[in-house]
Design a protein around this motif. Structure first.
Motif, PDB file in Angstrom:
ATOM      1  N   LYS A  24       0.794  -1.244   0.000  1.00 54.09           N
ATOM      2  CA  LYS A  24       0.000   0.000   0.000  1.00 54.09           C
ATOM      3  C   LYS A  24       0.825   1.292   0.000  1.00 54.09           C
ATOM      4  N   SER A  25       2.143   1.192   0.209  1.00 51.83           N
ATOM      5  CA  SER A  25       2.974   2.390   0.036  1.00 51.83           C
ATOM      6  C   SER A  25       3.170   2.620  -1.465  1.00 51.83           C
ATOM      7  N   LEU A  47       8.238  18.530  -6.670  1.00 50.45           N
ATOM      8  CA  LEU A  47       7.641  17.222  -6.359  1.00 50.45           C
ATOM      9  C   LEU A  47       6.892  17.247  -5.028  1.00 50.45           C
ATOM     10  N   ARG A  48       7.407  18.007  -4.065  1.00 49.67           N
ATOM     11  CA  ARG A  48       6.705  18.128  -2.768  1.00 49.67           C
ATOM     12  C   ARG A  48       5.339  18.789  -2.963  1.00 49.67           C
ATOM     13  N   THR A  53       0.797  14.965  -0.281  1.00 50.00           N
ATOM     14  CA  THR A  53       0.581  14.009   0.826  1.00 50.00           C
ATOM     15  C   THR A  53       1.789  13.095   1.032  1.00 50.00           C
ATOM     16  N   ALA A  54       2.836  13.324   0.268  1.00 44.19           N
ATOM     17  CA  ALA A  54       4.019  12.450   0.363  1.00 44.19           C
ATOM     18  C   ALA A  54       4.741  12.642   1.694  1.00 44.19           C
ATOM     19  N   ARG A 104       7.678   8.982  -1.803  1.00 46.70           N
ATOM     20  CA  ARG A 104       6.929   7.912  -1.150  1.00 46.70           C
ATOM     21  C   ARG A 104       5.692   8.440  -0.430  1.00 46.70           C
ATOM     22  N   ILE A 105       4.572   7.816  -0.718  1.00 48.64           N
ATOM     23  CA  ILE A 105       3.351   8.072   0.039  1.00 48.64           C
ATOM     24  C   ILE A 105       3.096   6.821   0.888  1.00 48.64           C
ATOM     25  N   PHE A 106       3.158   6.981   2.202  1.00 47.72           N
ATOM     26  CA  PHE A 106       3.080   5.858   3.134  1.00 47.72           C
ATOM     27  C   PHE A 106       1.682   5.236   3.110  1.00 47.72           C
TER      28      PHE A 106
END
Length: 204
Positions: A24-25, A47-48, A53-54, A104-106
């Motif tokens: 799910k990441s 990119l941020r 939500t990253a 990466r989005i956790f």
């Protein structure tokens, strides 16, 4: 004397952003061409904003051909679990003047250090596989100063050697800057150096 290696591999334009998922990441990876370290920060900041939500924007970059400089950034992930695996792919694909970002989005499940290393490595590898890798030639520049009497022989030599004129000043005395493949620099320098009435210097 051995010839200097004067060809390097890089990317001609930013790669499409690829998505790699693990428990799910989400890992969004892309390869960007860069000319200096100053190019890195604006790309990372963009990119941020794009992935607001990253949790992490991790990256690695490498610059230079003969003398290479690099940096790897884990951006809050455990030490050496993100930046170095990304940098490892830069080395594996033998590219330079590039930045690889992995955003990466956790997804709620911790991957552990081993899982993170594998995920960042795989995302970087997929981004490089989707990038257009090109070969470029390292060039050096010679400055030629001479008077009009030797203009013909200078121009004829430039044409024969298929050299690219970068700049020219044709006044009382003439001054030309030409670009030369690094591997042919010494031979070309000698050619002009032996011409009567021509002053040649290598431009840093």
């Amino acid at each position: 004397m051995e010839k200097k290696e004067d060809v390097y591999r890089t990317v001609s334009k930013p790669s499409p952003e690829i998505l790699y998922k693990d428990r799910k990441s989400k890992f969004y990876a892309a390869v960007h061409p860069i000319a200096s370290e100053d190019d890195v920060k604006p790309i990372v900041e963009e990119l941020r904003k794009k992935h607001h939500t990253a949790n992490h924007v991790c990256y690695a970059w490498q610059l230079g051909t003969e003398k290479k400089t690099y940096r790897a950034n884990d951006d809050g992930e455990p030490n050496n679990s993100a930046g170095m695996p990304i940098y490892g792919q830069i080395q594996a694909f033998d590219v330079t003047n590039v930045l690889i970002t992995v955003t990466r989005i956790f997804g709620g499940t911790k991957l552990g250090v081993g899982g993170l290393i594998q995920a960042y490595k795989t995302a970087a590898q997929m981004a490089l596989e989707s990038a257009k890798i090109v070969k470029r030639t390292v060039k050096a520049e010679l400055r030629l100063q001479f008077g009009y009497p030797v203009m013909d022989i200078v121009m004829r030599t430039i044409k024969q050697k298929d050299l690219n004129i970068v700049s020219q000043k044709m006044e009382l005395d003439c001054e030309l800057t030409v670009s030369v493949r690094l591997s042919e620099l010494e031979e070309t320098f000698q050619l002009f150096d032996e011409m009567h009435g021509v002053d040649v210097t290598i431009r840093e």
